[in-house]
Design a protein around this motif. Structure first.
Motif, short mmCIF file in Angstrom:
data_model
loop_
_atom_site.label_atom_id
_atom_site.label_comp_id
_atom_site.label_asym_id
_atom_site.label_seq_id
_atom_site.Cartn_x
_atom_site.Cartn_y
_atom_site.Cartn_z
N TRP A 179 -27.23 22.84 -25.89
CA TRP A 179 -25.78 22.69 -25.89
C TRP A 179 -25.31 21.41 -26.57
O TRP A 179 -24.27 21.40 -27.24
N ARG A 180 -26.05 20.32 -26.40
CA ARG A 180 -25.62 19.06 -27.02
C ARG A 180 -25.62 19.18 -28.55
O ARG A 180 -24.63 18.85 -29.21
N SER A 181 -26.72 19.67 -29.08
CA SER A 181 -26.83 19.79 -30.54
C SER A 181 -25.86 20.83 -31.09
O SER A 181 -25.21 20.62 -32.13
N VAL A 182 -25.73 21.96 -30.39
CA VAL A 182 -24.80 22.99 -30.84
C VAL A 182 -23.36 22.49 -30.76
O VAL A 182 -22.52 22.82 -31.62
N GLY A 183 -23.06 21.68 -29.74
CA GLY A 183 -21.72 21.09 -29.64
C GLY A 183 -21.41 20.19 -30.83
O GLY A 183 -20.30 20.23 -31.38
N ILE A 184 -22.41 19.41 -31.25
CA ILE A 184 -22.21 18.54 -32.41
C ILE A 184 -22.04 19.37 -33.68
O ILE A 184 -21.20 19.07 -34.53
N VAL A 185 -22.85 20.43 -33.80
CA VAL A 185 -22.71 21.34 -34.93
C VAL A 185 -21.28 21.90 -34.99
O VAL A 185 -20.65 21.95 -36.06
N GLU B 266 -34.10 29.87 -33.12
CA GLU B 266 -33.26 30.05 -31.94
C GLU B 266 -32.08 29.09 -31.96
O GLU B 266 -30.96 29.45 -31.58
N PHE B 267 -32.33 27.85 -32.40
CA PHE B 267 -31.24 26.89 -32.49
C PHE B 267 -30.20 27.31 -33.53
O PHE B 267 -29.00 27.28 -33.27
N VAL B 268 -30.66 27.73 -34.70
CA VAL B 268 -29.75 28.12 -35.78
C VAL B 268 -28.93 29.35 -35.39
O VAL B 268 -27.71 29.40 -35.60
N SER B 269 -29.58 30.34 -34.78
CA SER B 269 -28.86 31.55 -34.37
C SER B 269 -27.88 31.24 -33.24
O SER B 269 -26.77 31.79 -33.21
N SER B 270 -28.26 30.35 -32.33
CA SER B 270 -27.34 29.95 -31.25
C SER B 270 -26.14 29.22 -31.82
O SER B 270 -24.99 29.43 -31.37
#
Length: 291
Positions: free
Chosen positions: A207-213, A266-270
């Motif tokens: 969630w932290r990294s996806v939030g920054i993305v 998984e990170f990129v798709s999320s």
């Protein structure tokens, strides 16, 4: 946004029920439907100074986002693989099966005339730079050029420009075929995105990294695009298209690249899923501001 969302939701629900293999549908859209749409766009839309502005602004926006992504990855102490995945998610926007439909619904055919060349050039950038990032520099350049050479939409540009510049008229019967096939391209690729989003539901999310993305992709990117457009003194419509296209969520194609090169898929798709969901309110606000 409502017509766009309804089509996405239709694809999402359909995929959750039937769980089909998306690749053949995506391949048909990429290798059959899009080339017809690309030909029609360049056949009807002359290449002028606006196309030059699209090329220049797209390159600058991409370069600045890469720099920002590298700085953030360095500050967060990402390893090489996570850095590449972060760049894939932040640098490349979903201009194809999201941006083009939004431009069409929000700005009409005139907006589509700018959005299509922008999407095509951005697809070329993603096919070269995106694959290079995903491959982590191992065989990126060679693979990138092979990928570009395999894209039939790039070859459809040339006859479209030739016909347009030489004022050649397509026979009416052939043009009917082009029109019918090209009109199916946008709805099909929108449904494919909805189906892709259904496939990544339930995966582990950082969630932290996806939030920054999400912040970079949906807020910082359009701000950069707006600031870059100012010194070029573009027409209001072209400037709005560039800004709106820069505000799109993470590109769905980057998930394919991440899977192929095992770059934190998984990170990129999320990131694709979450930025697409979050883009609903952010794009709604942006469209109300620029329309």
């Amino acid at each position: 946004m409502l017509p766009v969302l309804l089509i996405f939701i239709s694809g999402f629900i359909f995929q959750r029920v039937f769980m089909l293999d998306i690749k053949p549908i995506s391949t048909m859209a990429m290798y059959l439907l899009l080339p017809f749409l690309v030909f029609k766009t360049f056949y009807q839309q002359p290449i002028n100074q606006n196309f030059f502005y699209i090329v220049v602004t797209s390159i600058i926006i991409m370069a600045l986002l890469i720099v920002i992504g590298l700085i953030i990855a360095k500050l967060l102490h990402y390893n090489k693989k996570k850095t590449n995945a972060f760049l894939l998610a932040t640098v490349f926007a979903n201009n194809g099966n999201y941006g083009v439909p939004v431009a069409l619904f929000a700005f009409g055919q005139k907006g589509l005339a700018y959005a299509m060349p922008l999407m095509i050039f951005y697809t070329i950038l993603m096919g070269v730079v995106g694959i290079y990032i995903a491959a982590s520099g191992t065989s990126g350049v060679k693979t990138a050029f092979i990928s570009v050479l395999k894209q039939p939409m790039n070859y459809a540009i040339i006859p479209g420009i030739i016909f347009q510049q030489m004022s050649l008229t397509m026979p009416s019967n052939l043009m009917k075929t082009v029109n019918m096939i090209s009109q199916t391209a946008i709805p099909v690729i929108m449904l494919v995105l909805g189906m892709q989003l259904a496939n990544v539901m339930g995966k582990h999310i950082d969630w932290r990294s996806v939030g920054i993305v999400s912040i970079v992709r949906l807020i910082i990117s359009p701000v950069i695009a707006y600031l870059i457009c100012i010194p070029f003194h573009l027409s209001p419509l072209l400037q709005n298209i560039i800004v709106v296209m820069a505000a799109m969520p993470s590109a769905a194609n980057t998930t394919i690249y991440a899977i192929q090169y095992n770059t934190e898929p998984e990170f990129v798709s999320s990131a694709t899923l979450i930025t697409t969901i979050v883009s609903i309110p952010t794009l709604t606000l942006l469209l109300n501001f620029v329309s």
